[in-house]
Design a protein around this motif. Sequence first.
Motif, PDB file in Angstrom:
ATOM      1  N   TYR A 267       0.425  -1.276  -0.334  1.00 54.76           N
ATOM      2  CA  TYR A 267       0.281   0.099  -0.379  1.00 54.76           C
ATOM      3  C   TYR A 267       1.127   1.382   0.009  1.00 54.76           C
ATOM      4  CZ  TYR A 267      -4.020  -2.836   1.163  1.00 54.76           C
ATOM      5  OH  TYR A 267      -4.979  -4.011   1.320  1.00 54.76           O
ATOM      6  N   GLY A 268       0.203   2.262  -1.436  1.00 52.03           N
ATOM      7  CA  GLY A 268       1.802   3.576  -1.358  1.00 52.03           C
ATOM      8  C   GLY A 268       3.404   3.087  -1.229  1.00 52.03           C
ATOM      9  N   ALA A 269       3.198   1.729  -1.847  1.00 55.07           N
ATOM     10  CA  ALA A 269       4.856   1.404  -1.633  1.00 55.07           C
ATOM     11  C   ALA A 269       5.460   1.044  -0.531  1.00 55.07           C
ATOM     12  CB  ALA A 269       5.261   1.875  -3.257  1.00 55.07           C
ATOM     13  N   GLY A 270       4.686   0.709   0.140  1.00 53.05           N
ATOM     14  CA  GLY A 270       5.081   0.383   1.803  1.00 53.05           C
ATOM     15  C   GLY A 270       4.753   2.465   2.717  1.00 53.05           C
ATOM     16  N   HIS A 271       4.179   2.607   2.119  1.00 51.08           N
ATOM     17  CA  HIS A 271       3.839   4.212   3.150  1.00 51.08           C
ATOM     18  C   HIS A 271       3.072   3.302   4.026  1.00 51.08           C
ATOM     19  CE1 HIS A 271       4.259   8.310   3.492  1.00 51.08           C
ATOM     20  NE2 HIS A 271       3.401   8.371   3.368  1.00 51.08           N
ATOM     21  N   SER A 272       1.966   3.024   3.780  1.00 52.35           N
ATOM     22  CA  SER A 272       0.927   3.168   5.316  1.00 52.35           C
ATOM     23  C   SER A 272       1.564   2.474   6.085  1.00 52.35           C
ATOM     24  CB  SER A 272      -0.043   1.874   3.814  1.00 52.35           C
ATOM     25  OG  SER A 272      -1.126   1.760   4.914  1.00 52.35           O
ATOM     26  N   GLU A 273       1.988   1.378   5.620  1.00 59.37           N
ATOM     27  CA  GLU A 273       3.157   1.176   7.065  1.00 59.37           C
ATOM     28  C   GLU A 273       4.171   1.644   7.864  1.00 59.37           C
ATOM     29  OE1 GLU A 273       3.710  -4.206   6.035  1.00 59.37           O
ATOM     30  OE2 GLU A 273       4.987  -2.864   5.657  1.00 59.37           O
TER      31      GLU A 273
ATOM     32  N   ILE B 157      -2.083  -2.447  20.640  1.00 61.33           N
ATOM     33  CA  ILE B 157      -3.049  -2.086  19.347  1.00 61.33           C
ATOM     34  C   ILE B 157      -2.267  -3.501  18.440  1.00 61.33           C
ATOM     35  CG2 ILE B 157      -2.743  -0.823  17.239  1.00 61.33           C
ATOM     36  CD1 ILE B 157      -3.965   0.301  19.852  1.00 61.33           C
ATOM     37  N   VAL B 158      -3.549  -3.778  17.709  1.00 67.03           N
ATOM     38  CA  VAL B 158      -2.833  -4.962  16.856  1.00 67.03           C
ATOM     39  C   VAL B 158      -3.145  -4.083  15.560  1.00 67.03           C
ATOM     40  CG1 VAL B 158      -4.070  -7.158  16.476  1.00 67.03           C
ATOM     41  CG2 VAL B 158      -4.414  -6.789  18.560  1.00 67.03           C
ATOM     42  N   ILE B 159      -1.358  -5.004  14.844  1.00 67.92           N
ATOM     43  CA  ILE B 159      -1.910  -4.644  13.230  1.00 67.92           C
ATOM     44  C   ILE B 159      -1.489  -5.234  12.829  1.00 67.92           C
ATOM     45  CG2 ILE B 159      -0.015  -3.534  11.790  1.00 67.92           C
ATOM     46  CD1 ILE B 159       0.283  -1.240  14.177  1.00 67.92           C
ATOM     47  N   ALA B 160      -2.271  -6.051  11.101  1.00 69.06           N
ATOM     48  CA  ALA B 160      -2.409  -6.551  10.570  1.00 69.06           C
ATOM     49  C   ALA B 160      -1.752  -5.738   9.447  1.00 69.06           C
ATOM     50  CB  ALA B 160      -3.606  -7.293  10.691  1.00 69.06           C
ATOM     51  N   THR B 161      -0.858  -6.605   8.841  1.00 71.20           N
ATOM     52  CA  THR B 161      -0.226  -6.659   7.559  1.00 71.20           C
ATOM     53  C   THR B 161      -0.252  -7.601   6.507  1.00 71.20           C
ATOM     54  OG1 THR B 161       1.193  -5.040   5.975  1.00 71.20           O
ATOM     55  CG2 THR B 161       2.631  -6.959   7.760  1.00 71.20           C
ATOM     56  N   LYS B 162      -0.159  -7.355   4.847  1.00 71.21           N
ATOM     57  CA  LYS B 162       0.300  -8.446   4.110  1.00 71.21           C
ATOM     58  C   LYS B 162       1.272  -8.864   3.407  1.00 71.21           C
ATOM     59  CE  LYS B 162      -3.692  -6.757   2.807  1.00 71.21           C
ATOM     60  NZ  LYS B 162      -4.619  -5.705   4.326  1.00 71.21           N
ATOM     61  N   PHE B 163       1.804  -9.686   2.603  1.00 75.77           N
ATOM     62  CA  PHE B 163       2.241  -9.616   2.084  1.00 75.77           C
ATOM     63  C   PHE B 163       2.158 -10.349   0.562  1.00 75.77           C
ATOM     64  CE2 PHE B 163       1.606 -14.116   3.348  1.00 75.77           C
ATOM     65  CZ  PHE B 163       2.594 -15.086   2.839  1.00 75.77           C
ATOM     66  N   GLY B 164       2.630 -10.459  -0.389  1.00 70.28           N
ATOM     67  CA  GLY B 164       2.841 -11.253  -2.147  1.00 70.28           C
ATOM     68  C   GLY B 164       2.932 -10.236  -3.280  1.00 70.28           C
ATOM     69  N   PHE B 165       2.332  -8.698  -2.676  1.00 75.65           N
ATOM     70  CA  PHE B 165       2.956  -8.005  -4.341  1.00 75.65           C
ATOM     71  C   PHE B 165       4.355  -7.068  -3.397  1.00 75.65           C
ATOM     72  CE2 PHE B 165      -1.939  -8.856  -4.358  1.00 75.65           C
ATOM     73  CZ  PHE B 165      -1.487  -9.046  -5.461  1.00 75.65           C
ATOM     74  N   ALA B 166       4.806  -7.068  -4.579  1.00 76.18           N
ATOM     75  CA  ALA B 166       5.946  -6.883  -4.540  1.00 76.18           C
ATOM     76  C   ALA B 166       6.453  -5.003  -4.833  1.00 76.18           C
ATOM     77  CB  ALA B 166       7.623  -7.100  -5.236  1.00 76.18           C
ATOM     78  N   THR B 167       6.863  -3.672  -4.503  1.00 75.56           N
ATOM     79  CA  THR B 167       6.628  -2.481  -5.007  1.00 75.56           C
ATOM     80  C   THR B 167       7.525  -1.517  -5.167  1.00 75.56           C
ATOM     81  OG1 THR B 167       5.711  -1.932  -3.244  1.00 75.56           O
ATOM     82  CG2 THR B 167       4.231  -2.135  -4.715  1.00 75.56           C
ATOM     83  N   ASN B 168       8.713  -0.721  -5.662  1.00 77.68           N
ATOM     84  CA  ASN B 168       9.403   0.085  -5.333  1.00 77.68           C
ATOM     85  C   ASN B 168       9.431   1.132  -4.543  1.00 77.68           C
ATOM     86  OD1 ASN B 168      11.633   1.535  -6.419  1.00 77.68           O
ATOM     87  ND2 ASN B 168      12.473   0.582  -7.364  1.00 77.68           N
TER      88      ASN B 168
END
Length: 331
Positions: free
Chosen positions: A71-77, A90-101
Amino acid sequence: MLTKPDTSTTITLWNGQEIPRLGMGCWAIGGPFFAGDTPLGWGEVDDNESIAAINRAIDLGIRFFDTASNYGAGHSEEVLGQAIGNRADIVIATKFGFATNPETKQATGAFADPAFIRQSVETSLRRLKRERLDLLQFHLNDFALDQSDAVFDTLQALREEGKIDAFGWSTDFPDRAARHVHRPGFVSIQHTMNVFEPVPRMIDVIEKNGLISINRGPLAMGLLTGKFTPDKAVGAKDVRGAALEWMVYFKDGRIAPEFAARLDAVRSLLTSDGRTLTQGALAWLWARSPRTLPIPGFRTVAQVEENAGALEKGPLPADVMAEIDAALARV
């Protein structure tokens, strides 16, 4: 369609933590990113406003935030990491699988090999400023069932190593949702669900296996906020204006006519008992199943306040749910 009446606005997580049954989706606060010229974000953002909105959500009791490494090429994280850091409550859920620059803001492919997964985990830990990922979700919706076994073997290993606390799959396919329910640490399915897409087969899998139903698209990508009219188009960098096969609610950046008709059919029912349209859409999800945890997106403090305000009203009553079913059946 309603599986069982429910009045609860809290849910107990895999770690025993009881939280409000509402999270915040962090796709939009990542800002623009692209696949070539095709926008994948929701337009420009103000990071200061995003952080203020996150803090306001926490003040209002929200304890679950969902993001992804792309998301946002990493900017959201990064924004979440700046706002929340390693707070244990606080619980943070994230996802993987799509690569971005992150430099070009371009998508660079989809990957699921062990080396990529491990690299993605380390990158997410750094951006989020966490010592461990609370919930890591596989982001490739239609990934082959048999090939997914190796993916979740890696996730199990990462859990045993203490890198992640739990894992799940972001998928709209019930067979994929059911594939790994036997694994310790497999706790959730993130899937599309809203008034227009009740997904009974998916909910059946989730309820039978005691999983958490993380509802993406709970407001039909903004359609259920009521702020769009047939002649109002989204901005140039908004994914809702892209010609993507899965973009069903909007066509050419405007409300798809068939969904505009469905919205008109249920508007008055969703806004019963003083709810806004947004709050009614969230209340529908809570009434649909006791396992649902909607994650509406946000970009402003006002949006967070409206979303969180739905908790005060609780789930829709069973009779209103039945009327909504009947109204949609007539469209």
